[in-house]
Every structure is written in C-alpha cells, then in structure tokens.
Design a protein around this motif. Structure first.
Motif, PDB file in Angstrom:
ATOM      1  N   ARG A  14       0.893  -1.279  -0.040  1.00  0.00           N
ATOM      2  CA  ARG A  14      -0.056   0.045   0.047  1.00  0.00           C
ATOM      3  C   ARG A  14       0.802   1.343   0.087  1.00  0.00           C
ATOM      4  O   ARG A  14       0.165   2.464   0.073  1.00  0.00           O
ATOM      5  CB  ARG A  14      -0.854  -0.089   1.224  1.00  0.00           C
ATOM      6  N   ARG A  71       3.392   5.860  -3.318  1.00  0.00           N
ATOM      7  CA  ARG A  71       3.112   7.214  -2.653  1.00  0.00           C
ATOM      8  C   ARG A  71       4.119   7.847  -2.116  1.00  0.00           C
ATOM      9  O   ARG A  71       5.308   7.187  -2.158  1.00  0.00           O
ATOM     10  CB  ARG A  71       2.384   6.725  -1.130  1.00  0.00           C
ATOM     11  N   ASP A  72       3.944   9.149  -1.879  1.00  0.00           N
ATOM     12  CA  ASP A  72       5.293   9.928  -1.621  1.00  0.00           C
ATOM     13  C   ASP A  72       5.160  10.119   0.159  1.00  0.00           C
ATOM     14  O   ASP A  72       4.191   9.888   0.629  1.00  0.00           O
ATOM     15  CB  ASP A  72       5.203  11.584  -2.086  1.00  0.00           C
TER      16      ASP A  72
END
Length: 221
Positions: free
Chosen positions: A194, A198-199
C-alpha cells in the motif's frame, strides 16, 4: 554469544512493471547459516565504518525521528548501512554526483570512482523486526523502501554484485509469495504493497519486537 542481537538494515527497491509494482530480491546460499535458500531483500548487519560515511543528502526528518533510539546506531548510520548492503549485494548504487570529503573505505571505492556519493533522501523507513530467540543469528533489522529511479545507472546491471545473493531479479509483488520467503518477508511485502507509489513517510511503522521474554507488536508513530 548465540543470542546477541546485531543492528541491521535492509533496502526494498521498487519500480513499476508490466504486471504491476516490482521489488528487487535475491536468493541466499543453501549453506548460509541465516535463512538458507530463502529469497530476501538486500541487507545485512551495520558495520562500525558505516558511521564515517558521508551522505550527499540525509534521511528525511520523520524517518530519522522514528529510528532514533538510545543505544542504537544513529539514523544516518543505519541508512548508510542499507545503501552499502545494496551496493555490495546487487552492484546498484543509491547515489548522486558528489565529491567525497575524505578517502572512501574500500567497500565504497566503486561508488566514489564513478563520481558518486551515497544519498539517504530516497529512503523511507517502513518496517522493523527483531529476530526471535533461538535462531542461529539474531538481528534488529530496519527496512527501508526506495524508488528504483533513485539508483544511479541501469537497474538491470548486477555485474558489480558480490556472490552473497544469487538469482537477483525484479519480482512482481503479485508473484512474490510464490517464492521461498522468510515469514517476516511475507509480512513486509503485505505492508509495502500500500506504500509503493506514494510519497512521504508512512503514518506509522510496524515493529515486531522480540527483544524481551514475550513477543510484542507495536507501531512507531
């Protein structure tokens, strides 16, 4: 001492692939004392010399704060260890152009000769686990996730790798569990699924703590 716990650092390199995100893994030797024949991420124990490694950019503040702990190596030392292990075991350099202020230790000369210095800025601290008692070796391992685009050079070129890991390959996350994995690696894979793409740092970091008489699961916030 058999049950002594050594500090360690591991890098999970990730990149987009035709079948979704991929991670870099390799197979430990069948004769290895620790996790023989298992597919693992590049990583290993912190060396004393890691404390003297200059970083062209430091680890992010949130990650450094979560790693800071009395009696443990400094966060930037853990980052340097992870970058060194990646370089030694895969020949891939998490590095940027820069001039070393001092002569590099032998294990870093290959990076320095390319006009590069290690950078910790791409690393995100995402997991921590202490090996349970009774194992032939025990580690307090910190896992870092990094985008493969931060690697200087071709991410398919393993020609500079040592022989510690064989069968180095980019494995789709969707297929990783079909390999012979340590239990903790399966948990890490589920956690990072997950986070890839993403950053910024995660909201919290899972910590499987086997340092005491009873195992504990905590989250570092």
């Amino acid at each position: 001492m058999k049950d002594a716990i050594r500090h360690a650092a591991t890098i999970i390199l990730a990149r987009p692939g035709t079948d979704g995100p991929e991670v870099l893994m390799g197979q430990r030797g069948a004769a290895a004392v620790f996790m023989p024949s298992k597919f693992v991420f590049p990583g290993g124990a912190v060396d004393a010399a890691d404390a003297a490694v200059p970083l062209v950019r430091p680890l992010g503040a949130d990650c450094a704060r979560r790693l800071a702990e009395a009696g443990a190596p400094a966060p930037q030392v853990l980052a340097a260890a992870a970058i060194r292990e990646l370089w030694e075991e895969t020949g891939l350099a998490l590095a940027e152009p820069g001039a070393w202020p001092v002569a590099p230790a032998p294990e870093w000369t290959g990076i320095a000769e390319r006009g590069l210095m290690p950078t910790a800025a791409p690393l995100r601290f995402v997991f921590r686990a202490i090996t349970p008692p009774g194992r032939p070796r025990r580690f307090d391992a910190r896992f870092f996730l990094a985008d493969a685009r931060a690697v200087a050079g071709d991410t398919e070129d393993f020609s500079r790798a040592s022989d510690e890991l064989s069968a180095l390959q980019w494995i789709p996350l969707s297929a990783a569990r079909s390999f012979d994995l340590p239990f903790i690696t399966e948990i890490v894979l589920a956690e990072i699924a997950r986070l890839i793409g993403r950053d910024g740092p995660p909201e919290s970091v899972p910590f499987f703590d086997n340092s005491g008489a009873a195992p504990m699961f905590r989250r570092l916030v």
